[in-house]
Design a protein around this motif. Structure first.
Motif, PDB file in Angstrom:
ATOM      1  N   THR A   1      -1.345  -0.140  -7.063  1.00 51.60           N
ATOM      2  CA  THR A   1      -0.818   0.881  -6.174  1.00 51.60           C
ATOM      3  C   THR A   1       0.413   1.505  -6.824  1.00 51.60           C
TER       4      THR A   1
ATOM      5  N   ALA B   1       0.838  -1.202   0.000  1.00 49.68           N
ATOM      6  CA  ALA B   1       0.000   0.000   0.000  1.00 49.68           C
ATOM      7  C   ALA B   1       0.870   1.248   0.000  1.00 49.68           C
TER       8      ALA B   1
ATOM      9  N   VAL C   1      -4.939   2.531  -3.129  1.00 46.16           N
ATOM     10  CA  VAL C   1      -5.051   1.202  -3.729  1.00 46.16           C
ATOM     11  C   VAL C   1      -6.433   1.049  -4.344  1.00 46.16           C
TER      12      VAL C   1
END
Length: 453
Positions: free
Chosen positions: A451, A384, A388
């Motif tokens: 991400t 992350a 995301v």
């Protein structure tokens, strides 16, 4: 964590069945081309708190604008959610296209804004000021044209095509393919027939590839590409295209030997008079198995042919088209953005930890793509860096982030802001089953998560 309510674009090339079958629902009867999961203003997803799934959705771009520092984190440097995620379902070939560099997109957008071209105008080239490097991961068998082949390979295909034309004396007299039987028949010369034009392309490409000069090879590719797509040229009316395809249809042995020529005939079934049919001979034809991926930088000429895939790109809708489309085509502008060079197929091979976790890292700063296969990746925490977007592509997957939980079926997705706790991934099973059955194992979950790299 936010559940995403995702719009589906009904472009003409979309499949009427792929997305419906993927989501186990009845088809709508309309083409369904792309499911958009992102904040692009053309079709932002709606965001609904996972803790209150019955609430009214807020457009994701508006949600991000309400607190960009918290929701975007380090991605705020891009001034937007830097990527756009799609499920792409092609039932017929997409347009032959390329995307601009960042500098080209900014200049083109500024020029059209200054010129007063309405944002919704069908002849507008630049819908935003961003570039659009992209990648696609196949979910089903997926076919594409992608990047220029070597001049020698393309020249060899055009040479085969020239031989087919020379061996077809029964072609219609008004097709422009009649060459006579003299000593110059079938050789390159004035492009007064498609046979002469094709023979000339073969000679030009094969000659440029012999010397090992990339500049000469690129110039030959550019000249053939632009002659085929010239809106004032001999191919534009479609008569030559139709006649060439008719000749190829009489040469099954050649089609068996040459995948690009066979691809051209297949494309002609959808666009029978479009010069883009012949442009396909210049490009790599590739067939991706489920799980394989390619990445496409700016300037790469490509066209997806059929199949379902997860497509991720920088957050842009800028497309310069060259054919195989009823939409606006601007050949001079396309020529400015295309990189005329032969390139290998840009496969994107993932890194794997051997425990159900794959990471695709194309050479772009806007995104990376993780794939988690359950049950092997049970309990895995998503990477992350920044925000995301995660979408389920098989089975049922449960995501947990702090107090929030979401259970996703194929095609369902979530957004997690940069300030949220890292999400963990679990296999989800029907509520009335404590232990998975063999059938559940066969339908084990898969999650794709996007991400920052």
């Amino acid at each position: 964590m936010y559940l995403l309510r995702t719009p589906i674009r009904d472009y003409a090339w979309g499949s009427a069945t792929l997305l419906a079958e993927f989501q186990d629902r009845a088809p709508t009867g309309r083409p369904e081309a792309e499911m958009w999961m992102g904040a692009h203003p053309s079709a932002p997803a709606g965001a609904v708190p996972a803790s209150d799934p019955e609430s009214l959705p807020v457009p994701l771009d508006e949600l991000l604008a309400s607190d960009p520092e918290a929701l975007l984190g380090e991605a705020a440097r891009f001034g937007r959610l830097p990527y756009l995620v799609k499920l792409l379902a092609a039932g017929r070939p997409l347009s032959i296209q390329a995307h601009p560099t960042l500098d080209q997109a900014q200049a083109g957008f500024a020029a059209e804004e200054a010129g007063g071209v309405p944002a919704s105008a069908p002849h507008r080239n630049y819908k935003d000021d961003n570039h659009k490097p992209e990648m696609v991961v196949a979910l089903t068998p997926f076919a594409a044209l992608c990047g220029f082949r070597s001049a020698v390979d393309a020249g060899t295909s055009f040479s085969r095509l020239a031989a087919v034309l020379a061996e077809n004396p029964e072609l219609p007299e008004d097709s422009g393919l009649s060459q006579g039987s003299g000593p110059d028949a079938g050789r390159s010369g004035p492009a007064d027939t498609p046979a002469r034009a094709v023979a000339g392309y073969a000679e030009r490409l094969l000659g440029s590839g012999d010397g090992g000069d990339p500049a000469a090879e690129g110039a030959a590719i550019e000249s053939v590409f632009c002659e085929l797509l010239d809106p004032a040229g001999n191919w534009a009316s479609g008569t030559w295209v139709a006649a060439v395809v008719a000749a190829l249809a009489k040469a099954p042995r050649v089609l068996d030997e040459d995948l690009n020529l066979a691809t051209a005939v297949g494309i002609a079934g959808h666009y029978p008079r479009d010069p883009g049919v012949l442009v396909s001979v210049l490009l790599h034809r590739l067939d991706l198995a489920p799980g394989q991926a390619i990445h496409l930088p700016a300037g790469n000429v490509h066209a997806y042919l059929y199949g379902l895939g997860v497509e991720v790109m920088a957050a842009s809708d800028n497309v310069l088209r060259g054919g195989l489309t009823p939409k606006h085509v601007d050949i001079p502008e396309l020529r400015e953005v295309v990189a005329f060079e032969s390139v290998p197929v840009p496969y994107c091979t993932p890194l794997s930890d051997g425990a159900g976790h794959l990471v695709f890292r194309p050479p772009f700063e806007e995104f990376q793509v993780e794939r988690l296969d359950l049950p092997a990746a049970e309990g895995r925490t998503l990477t992350a860096r920044g925000p995301v977007i995660a979408v389920c592509t098989a089975g049922r997957v449960r995501l947990s982030a702090g107090p929030d939980t979401a259970e996703l079926a194929p095609g369902e997705s979530v957004f997690l802001g940069a300030d949220e706790p890292a999400a963990t991934v679990h296999q989800a099973h029907p509520a009335d089953q404590t232990h998975p059955t063999d059938q559940d194992e066969a339908a084990a979950g898969t999650l794709f998560a996007v991400t920052l790299p």
